[in-house]
Design a protein around this motif. Sequence first.
Motif, PDB file in Angstrom:
ATOM      1  N   HIS A 142       0.874  -1.173   0.000  1.00  0.00           N
ATOM      2  CA  HIS A 142       0.000   0.000   0.000  1.00  0.00           C
ATOM      3  C   HIS A 142       0.912   1.224   0.000  1.00  0.00           C
ATOM      4  O   HIS A 142       1.728   1.395   0.896  1.00  0.00           O
ATOM      5  N   GLU A 143       0.812   2.047  -1.029  1.00  0.00           N
ATOM      6  CA  GLU A 143       1.705   3.202  -1.153  1.00  0.00           C
ATOM      7  C   GLU A 143       1.016   4.521  -0.849  1.00  0.00           C
ATOM      8  O   GLU A 143       1.668   5.549  -0.816  1.00  0.00           O
ATOM      9  N   GLY A 144      -0.285   4.481  -0.647  1.00  0.00           N
ATOM     10  CA  GLY A 144      -0.968   5.717  -0.304  1.00  0.00           C
ATOM     11  C   GLY A 144      -2.449   5.650  -0.585  1.00  0.00           C
ATOM     12  O   GLY A 144      -2.942   4.740  -1.250  1.00  0.00           O
ATOM     13  N   THR A 145      -3.141   6.631  -0.054  1.00  0.00           N
ATOM     14  CA  THR A 145      -4.573   6.772  -0.282  1.00  0.00           C
ATOM     15  C   THR A 145      -4.836   8.188  -0.765  1.00  0.00           C
ATOM     16  O   THR A 145      -4.438   9.151  -0.108  1.00  0.00           O
ATOM     17  N   LEU A 146      -5.458   8.287  -1.910  1.00  0.00           N
ATOM     18  CA  LEU A 146      -5.867   9.583  -2.451  1.00  0.00           C
ATOM     19  C   LEU A 146      -7.307   9.789  -1.993  1.00  0.00           C
ATOM     20  O   LEU A 146      -8.247   9.184  -2.534  1.00  0.00           O
ATOM     21  N   ARG A 147      -7.465  10.604  -0.972  1.00  0.00           N
ATOM     22  CA  ARG A 147      -8.784  10.781  -0.355  1.00  0.00           C
ATOM     23  C   ARG A 147      -9.735  11.527  -1.278  1.00  0.00           C
ATOM     24  O   ARG A 147      -9.380  12.536  -1.857  1.00  0.00           O
ATOM     25  N   ASP A 148     -10.945  10.970  -1.394  1.00  0.00           N
ATOM     26  CA  ASP A 148     -12.003  11.563  -2.232  1.00  0.00           C
ATOM     27  C   ASP A 148     -11.480  11.999  -3.604  1.00  0.00           C
ATOM     28  O   ASP A 148     -11.811  13.065  -4.118  1.00  0.00           O
ATOM     29  N   GLN A 149     -10.692  11.160  -4.219  1.00  0.00           N
ATOM     30  CA  GLN A 149     -10.026  11.469  -5.486  1.00  0.00           C
ATOM     31  C   GLN A 149     -10.919  11.245  -6.706  1.00  0.00           C
ATOM     32  O   GLN A 149     -10.727  11.855  -7.736  1.00  0.00           O
ATOM     33  N   HIS A 150     -11.881  10.348  -6.576  1.00  0.00           N
ATOM     34  CA  HIS A 150     -12.725  10.004  -7.725  1.00  0.00           C
ATOM     35  C   HIS A 150     -14.185  10.352  -7.437  1.00  0.00           C
ATOM     36  O   HIS A 150     -14.720   9.990  -6.398  1.00  0.00           O
ATOM     37  N   TYR A 151     -14.807  11.041  -8.392  1.00  0.00           N
ATOM     38  CA  TYR A 151     -16.223  11.391  -8.297  1.00  0.00           C
ATOM     39  C   TYR A 151     -16.976  10.588  -9.345  1.00  0.00           C
ATOM     40  O   TYR A 151     -16.656  10.664 -10.536  1.00  0.00           O
ATOM     41  N   ASP A 152     -17.943   9.802  -8.927  1.00  0.00           N
ATOM     42  CA  ASP A 152     -18.668   8.933  -9.862  1.00  0.00           C
ATOM     43  C   ASP A 152     -19.951   9.552 -10.407  1.00  0.00           C
ATOM     44  O   ASP A 152     -20.754   8.878 -11.035  1.00  0.00           O
ATOM     45  N   GLY A 153     -20.135  10.833 -10.159  1.00  0.00           N
ATOM     46  CA  GLY A 153     -21.353  11.507 -10.586  1.00  0.00           C
ATOM     47  C   GLY A 153     -22.326  11.722  -9.441  1.00  0.00           C
ATOM     48  O   GLY A 153     -23.217  12.554  -9.529  1.00  0.00           O
ATOM     49  N   GLU A 154     -22.138  10.959  -8.362  1.00  0.00           N
ATOM     50  CA  GLU A 154     -22.987  11.090  -7.182  1.00  0.00           C
ATOM     51  C   GLU A 154     -22.175  11.210  -5.902  1.00  0.00           C
ATOM     52  O   GLU A 154     -22.551  11.951  -5.006  1.00  0.00           O
ATOM     53  N   ASN A 155     -21.080  10.476  -5.822  1.00  0.00           N
ATOM     54  CA  ASN A 155     -20.284  10.425  -4.594  1.00  0.00           C
ATOM     55  C   ASN A 155     -18.794  10.508  -4.904  1.00  0.00           C
ATOM     56  O   ASN A 155     -18.353  10.116  -5.980  1.00  0.00           O
ATOM     57  N   TYR A 156     -18.050  10.981  -3.919  1.00  0.00           N
ATOM     58  CA  TYR A 156     -16.594  10.956  -3.991  1.00  0.00           C
ATOM     59  C   TYR A 156     -16.100   9.664  -3.356  1.00  0.00           C
ATOM     60  O   TYR A 156     -16.683   9.181  -2.377  1.00  0.00           O
ATOM     61  N   HIS A 157     -15.017   9.128  -3.920  1.00  0.00           N
ATOM     62  CA  HIS A 157     -14.435   7.890  -3.404  1.00  0.00           C
ATOM     63  C   HIS A 157     -12.922   8.043  -3.316  1.00  0.00           C
ATOM     64  O   HIS A 157     -12.299   8.659  -4.190  1.00  0.00           O
ATOM     65  N   SER A 158     -12.359   7.455  -2.294  1.00  0.00           N
ATOM     66  CA  SER A 158     -10.905   7.424  -2.175  1.00  0.00           C
ATOM     67  C   SER A 158     -10.341   6.408  -3.158  1.00  0.00           C
ATOM     68  O   SER A 158     -11.021   5.465  -3.573  1.00  0.00           O
TER      69      SER A 158
END
Length: 173
Positions: A142-158
């Motif tokens: 595990h090299e890192g977590t990009l917090r709320d990096q992806h938006y699927d049109g409804e929600n942000y996801h790490s």
Amino acid sequence: MSSLTKPIFSIRVMTADDLDNVLAWRNHPDVRRYMYTQHEITLSEHRGWFERSSLDPRKHLLVFEADGTAVGFVNITELATPGIADWGFYIAPDAVKGTGQHLGRAALNYAFQTLRLHKVCGQALGFNDRSIKFHRNLGFCHEGTLRDQHYDGENYHSVICFGLLSPEWQPTI
């Protein structure tokens, strides 16, 4: 194949003959929900992607087979830094349990032995527990977590980032 026969797994370069299978797998709801792009891909989009990718020497589009039957797809994309690549993958939704681990091992053998890469990088959406476990089981760190990096049109996801170095890889025989 009898229950006593060990399946033969292989990986090969994707051809235009694989387009229909790969598109069907990619568009299956159980696969699509874990992708950055979640809309249903059209055949025209898919063909355009394949044609562009096939011309790019940094992209390696691969099909994973069990006993000569295509059951998975792998995309290895070499980055600007020599020896470093991202990977992505999915298996046929009806594939036999355990197929993913065989696909992962075959793809990483290809990456480190055939392509002679130094590092393979992977990402998983934070809610994709199976992919996170998959990477860990293959030895990725595990090299890192990009917090709320992806938006699927409804929600942000790490986005969870993983890396595996060639000296860390334990190839299969």
